[in-house]
Design an enzyme around this catalytic site. Structure first.
Site, PDB file in Angstrom:
ATOM      1  N   LYS A 175      12.028  42.969  26.493  1.00 55.40           N
ATOM      2  CA  LYS A 175      13.425  43.425  26.286  1.00 55.40           C
ATOM      3  C   LYS A 175      13.835  43.128  24.848  1.00 55.40           C
ATOM      4  O   LYS A 175      13.246  42.271  24.173  1.00 55.40           O
ATOM      5  CB  LYS A 175      14.390  42.731  27.256  1.00 55.40           C
ATOM      6  N   ASP A 234      17.132  34.556  31.507  1.00 49.96           N
ATOM      7  CA  ASP A 234      16.638  35.870  31.067  1.00 49.96           C
ATOM      8  C   ASP A 234      15.815  36.593  32.125  1.00 49.96           C
ATOM      9  O   ASP A 234      15.264  37.653  31.849  1.00 49.96           O
ATOM     10  CB  ASP A 234      15.712  35.666  29.850  1.00 49.96           C
TER      11      ASP A 234
HETATM   12  O1  C5P Z   1      17.724  29.696  31.154  1.00 51.29           O
HETATM   13  P1  C5P Z   1      16.602  29.326  30.267  1.00 51.29           P
HETATM   14  O2  C5P Z   1      15.613  28.416  30.927  1.00 51.29           O
HETATM   15  O3  C5P Z   1      15.928  30.488  29.626  1.00 51.29           O
HETATM   16  O4  C5P Z   1      17.240  28.500  29.078  1.00 51.29           O
HETATM   17  C1  C5P Z   1      16.454  27.706  28.221  1.00 51.29           C
HETATM   18  C2  C5P Z   1      17.378  26.807  27.435  1.00 51.29           C
HETATM   19  O5  C5P Z   1      18.152  27.598  26.520  1.00 51.29           O
HETATM   20  C3  C5P Z   1      18.393  26.048  28.264  1.00 51.29           C
HETATM   21  O6  C5P Z   1      17.882  24.828  28.721  1.00 51.29           O
HETATM   22  C4  C5P Z   1      19.517  25.833  27.256  1.00 51.29           C
HETATM   23  O7  C5P Z   1      19.194  24.773  26.393  1.00 51.29           O
HETATM   24  C5  C5P Z   1      19.473  27.095  26.429  1.00 51.29           C
HETATM   25  N1  C5P Z   1      20.415  28.115  26.913  1.00 51.29           N
HETATM   26  C6  C5P Z   1      21.777  27.952  26.662  1.00 51.29           C
HETATM   27  N2  C5P Z   1      22.671  28.890  27.090  1.00 51.29           N
HETATM   28  C7  C5P Z   1      22.228  30.005  27.725  1.00 51.29           C
HETATM   29  C8  C5P Z   1      20.863  30.206  27.980  1.00 51.29           C
HETATM   30  C9  C5P Z   1      19.982  29.238  27.552  1.00 51.29           C
HETATM   31  O8  C5P Z   1      22.187  26.958  26.064  1.00 51.29           O
HETATM   32  N3  C5P Z   1      23.127  30.916  28.096  1.00 51.29           N
END
Ligand code: C5P
Length: 339
Positions: A10, A136
């Site tokens: 994406k 994501d």
């Molecule tokens: O959700 P995901 O595991 O992809 O997110 C990885 C990290 O990215 C989270 O632990 C956080 O530190 C950061 N993140 C964030 N805000 C979001 C998505 C991700 O701070 N909306």
């Protein structure tokens, strides 16, 4: 029998970062768009129990830290599936490129697992598992042009932008998303009047330049909502006249002034990425941007010949680049399974 699936990437058409929430995530507003480049995954069920991930690429973990592992674990529990799950990943997408590769792999593995077990999960259960594993993931259960809000995990199908040529530049730089969010927080913690250079404690020029007061992070998300709403309702300002039909909805979106906030922390650190965006713009991109937290930078083009020229120009400068295309929702779902 192994089930083979394409795990598409994406890009983000604009990404607004809002306030840091109590759960450690940030409020987010973005428009996701699926594109044709993909990894290939094979999923099979053998005798025994557990999950075995194989990937010859040393950058891809094959233990429980792989996003696919947790997804398969949750899906097996929800499906009451029996057997040992084998997953082979043929990595073609950049790792840590802002293209959602790891998240896409997890969703593709989930879809392949349903087929391998011949047991479907409801759409709601799949969305719940996907959101639990990562922000994501859910977008890949929708495909095409997708609105992402909340922490990015609340997804809504948008009217599809017609398939458009896309030059994807993937410089060999790995960017950590949590680190990019932390850099954003450092900037936002600085005095508002000094936010302009993208350095910690320095200032971020917020969109909506007509506004006299400095925007807060919540304003950022509200503004994003207005932008998308005005685009969807067809009142984004100057109508995109004189272009082909395929370009018009995209131009309408671009003219709303969508931006990716991560550029403000990533470009000062990696000026070569800003330069890639400039090359794409100079070569005639209708819109060029960093994808997610990078390091991939893309440009959307109205004509194949322009796109190919831009990709060739980047390759000449030593930047891996290819001409590809965006995938509508229909194309996405048609191409996921090999048969
Ligand atoms: O959700 P995901 O595991 O992809 O997110 C990885 C990290 O990215 C989270 O632990 C956080 O530190 C950061 N993140 C964030 N805000 C979001 C998505 C991700 O701070 N909306």
């Amino acid at each position: 029998m192994m089930v083979t699936v394409r795990s598409f990437a994406k890009i983000n058409l604009g990404l607004s970062i809002g306030a840091l929430r109590a759960d450690g995530f940030h409020e987010l507003g973005t428009v996701y768009q699926t594109i044709a480049p993909h990894d290939v995954l094979r999923v099979g069920i053998a005798k025994g129990s557990g999950i075995e991930i194989r990937c010859p690429d040393p950058r891809v973990p094959t233990d429980e830290t792989n996003t696919c592992y947790r997804t398969i674990e949750l899906a097996m529990a929800a499906l009451r599936g029996k057997g040992r799950v084998l997953l082979e990943i043929e990595k073609r997408l950049p790792v840590q490129g802002g293209l959602g590769g790891a998240s896409s792999n997890a969703v593709a593995a989930l879809l392949a697992l349903e087929r391998a077990l011949k047991k479907p999960l409801s759409a709601v259960k799949k969305l719940r598992i996907a959101a639990e594993v990562g922000s994501d993931l859910p977008l890949f259960l929708v495909g095409g042009t997708v609105l992402g809000v909340g922490r990015g995990e609340q997804v809504y199908p948008l009217p599809d932008l017609p398939s458009t040529y896309c030059v994807l530049a993937a410089p060999e730089i790995g960017i950590s998303t949590p680190k990019a969010f932390a850099d954003w927080d450092a900037i936002m913690a600085g005095p508002a009047e000094r936010r302009s250079t993208g350095q910690p404690g320095a200032a971020v020029p917020m969109r909506n330049p007509g506004k006299l007061t400095v925007s807060t992070q919540s304003d950022n998300i509200v503004q994003f909502g207005r932008t998308v709403s005005s685009w969807l309702s067809g009142s984004s300002g100057v109508p995109a006249r004189g272009r082909g039909r395929a370009e018009t909805p995209l131009l309408d979106l671009v003219r709303t002034g969508i931006e990716n906030d991560f550029e403000k922390v990533v470009f000062p650190k990696y000026p070569e990425l800003r330069e890639v965006k400039r090359v794409l713009e100079r070569e005639g991109a209708l819109y060029a941007s960093l994808s997610g937290s990078g390091s991939a930078v893309y440009g959307l083009f109205g004509a194949r010949v322009e796109a190919d020229q831009a990709a060739a120009r980047l390759r000449k400068q030593g930047i891996p680049a290819q001409t590809t295309a965006t995938l509508t929702r229909e194309q996405y779902w048609k191409k996921i399974f090999y048969c």
